[in-house]
Design an enzyme around this catalytic site. Structure first.
Site, PDB file in Angstrom:
ATOM      1  N   GLY A  54      98.042 -38.836  37.802  1.00  0.00           N
ATOM      2  CA  GLY A  54      96.949 -37.913  38.451  1.00  0.00           C
ATOM      3  C   GLY A  54      95.712 -38.580  38.254  1.00  0.00           C
ATOM      4  O   GLY A  54      96.237 -40.194  38.499  1.00  0.00           O
ATOM      5  N   GLU A  55      95.205 -38.698  39.231  1.00  0.00           N
ATOM      6  CA  GLU A  55      94.036 -39.397  39.133  1.00  0.00           C
ATOM      7  C   GLU A  55      93.292 -40.835  39.637  1.00  0.00           C
ATOM      8  O   GLU A  55      92.724 -40.991  40.317  1.00  0.00           O
ATOM      9  CB  GLU A  55      93.117 -39.809  37.375  1.00  0.00           C
ATOM     10  CG  GLU A  55      92.571 -39.291  36.265  1.00  0.00           C
ATOM     11  CD  GLU A  55      92.612 -39.837  35.200  1.00  0.00           C
ATOM     12  OE1 GLU A  55      92.893 -40.853  35.098  1.00  0.00           O
ATOM     13  OE2 GLU A  55      92.407 -38.831  34.318  1.00  0.00           O
ATOM     14  N   GLY A  56      94.223 -40.907  41.197  1.00  0.00           N
ATOM     15  CA  GLY A  56      94.850 -42.023  40.987  1.00  0.00           C
ATOM     16  C   GLY A  56      95.005 -42.760  40.620  1.00  0.00           C
ATOM     17  O   GLY A  56      95.127 -44.359  41.145  1.00  0.00           O
ATOM     18  N   VAL A  89      88.783 -40.054  43.829  1.00  0.00           N
ATOM     19  CA  VAL A  89      89.526 -38.545  43.036  1.00  0.00           C
ATOM     20  C   VAL A  89      88.706 -37.948  43.604  1.00  0.00           C
ATOM     21  O   VAL A  89      87.425 -37.445  42.962  1.00  0.00           O
ATOM     22  CB  VAL A  89      89.002 -39.370  42.093  1.00  0.00           C
ATOM     23  CG1 VAL A  89      90.080 -37.729  41.404  1.00  0.00           C
ATOM     24  CG2 VAL A  89      90.070 -40.342  41.745  1.00  0.00           C
TER      25      VAL A  89
END
Length: 317
Positions: A286-288, A54
């Site tokens: 988000g964030e992966g 990230v």
């Protein structure tokens, strides 16, 4: 640059045809197993080591009133990642991925792209180099994610610069922009597109930013050199990855889109790239996070591929 191993992929297809199931009955799971076989160069691909990265960056364009959160939230979220308190920490633990978070000059935001270039070419290359250096050469799959207040606006500008269309086709709510704030995002992206007409990968990243998007590009290129398959996250991550196609239309051949984000513009972006997401769960964190959930599906695909009996082994037929 190493390419997809068609011989290994064919060996995986041959194994799928012998497993105790009707042909094609596992659907996309069969395709995922073949994809992994081709990039790992073996008919029996494995997932013993998964890496999640990230990247975090800040954006000068956030000063234009495009987000309900101040840039300081980026650093606060990085501390949350480091403390294990974010969604991505839980999902990586569940999916069996080693998580690293790389903060990129959070005290030095990119410049406001409505006023000039977001970054110099040297800054772009520096961020791409950091992204490449973060990749574990022993990983068997790489998950990519990001954190950065204002980066959904940056990503909309990147996507529009690459694939065309008006700003409103690409701009979404991001972290909660509505009404006047959403209108501000559309205005900002339109102004950026009018000011900048970049051509290549580095020029496009320099025009709009951000450092985390550039780092994602660097990581993807390094993964391709190592023939490591990549799981992309949602709109922001995919927009960053798409910048690489400006220099090479096949730059994302080793990538999968983990999920279709609920963020407006991601479906359009996926279609423009002619790719298919692994999942669609109305996520837009988000964030992966979507890539981490997709990793669980990828593991399921390989468990079936490697663990199921063939008809001959089961004495059937």
């Amino acid at each position: 640059m190493r390419d997809f191993d068609e011989q290994a992929a064919e060996a995986a297809r041959a194994r799928q045809a012998q497993l105790t199931k009707p042909p094609g009955s596992l659907g996309r799971l069969e395709d995922l197993a073949v994809f992994m076989a081709g990039w790992q160069g073996t008919g029996r691909p494995r997932l013993d080591r998964a890496q999640a990265l990230v990247f975090a960056g800040n954006h000068g364009v956030a000063a234009q009133g495009i987000t309900p959160f101040p840039p300081e939230v980026t650093a606060a979220m990085v501390r949350n990642f480091d403390a294990g308190g974010a969604a991505i920490n839980q999902l990586c633990r569940a999916a069996g991925a080693d998580l690293s978070v790389i903060a990129l000059d959070l005290d030095r935001p990119t410049a406001d792209f409505t006023q000039g270039l977001a970054m110099t070419q040297d800054e772009v290359i520096e961020a791409m180099t950091k992204g490449a250096a973060a990749v574990d050469s022993k990983a068997q799959v790489l998950l990519l994610g990001e954190m950065g207040i204002g980066n959904s606006t940056t990503s909309a500008a990147l996507a529009a610069a690459i694939f065309g269309g008006p700003a409103e086709d690409w701009v979404g709510q991001g972290t909660g922009a509505a009404a006047d704030m959403l209108a501000a995002k559309i205005r900002v992206v339109a102004e950026g597109l009018a000011r900048h007409q970049p051509v290549g990968t580095v020029d496009t990243l320099a025009a709009f930013g951000g450092r985390e998007q550039a780092a994602i590009c660097g990581a993807i290129r390094r993964a391709r050199e190592l023939r490591i398959p990549v799981l992309l996250d949602g709109f922001i991550c995919t927009a960053a990855a798409a910048v690489l196609t400006r220099d090479d239309p096949e730059a994302l051949a080793h990538c999968l889109i983990g999920h279709e984000s609920a963020e407006r513009g991601h479906r359009r972006l996926i279609a423009a790239l002619n790719m298919a997401p692994v999942l669609s769960l109305d996520m837009r964190l988000g964030e992966g996070s979507g890539a981490a959930v997709a990793l669980m599906v990828l593991r399921a695909a390989l468990e079936c591929h490697n663990g199921m009996a063939t008809f001959a082994e089961a004495g059937i037929g």
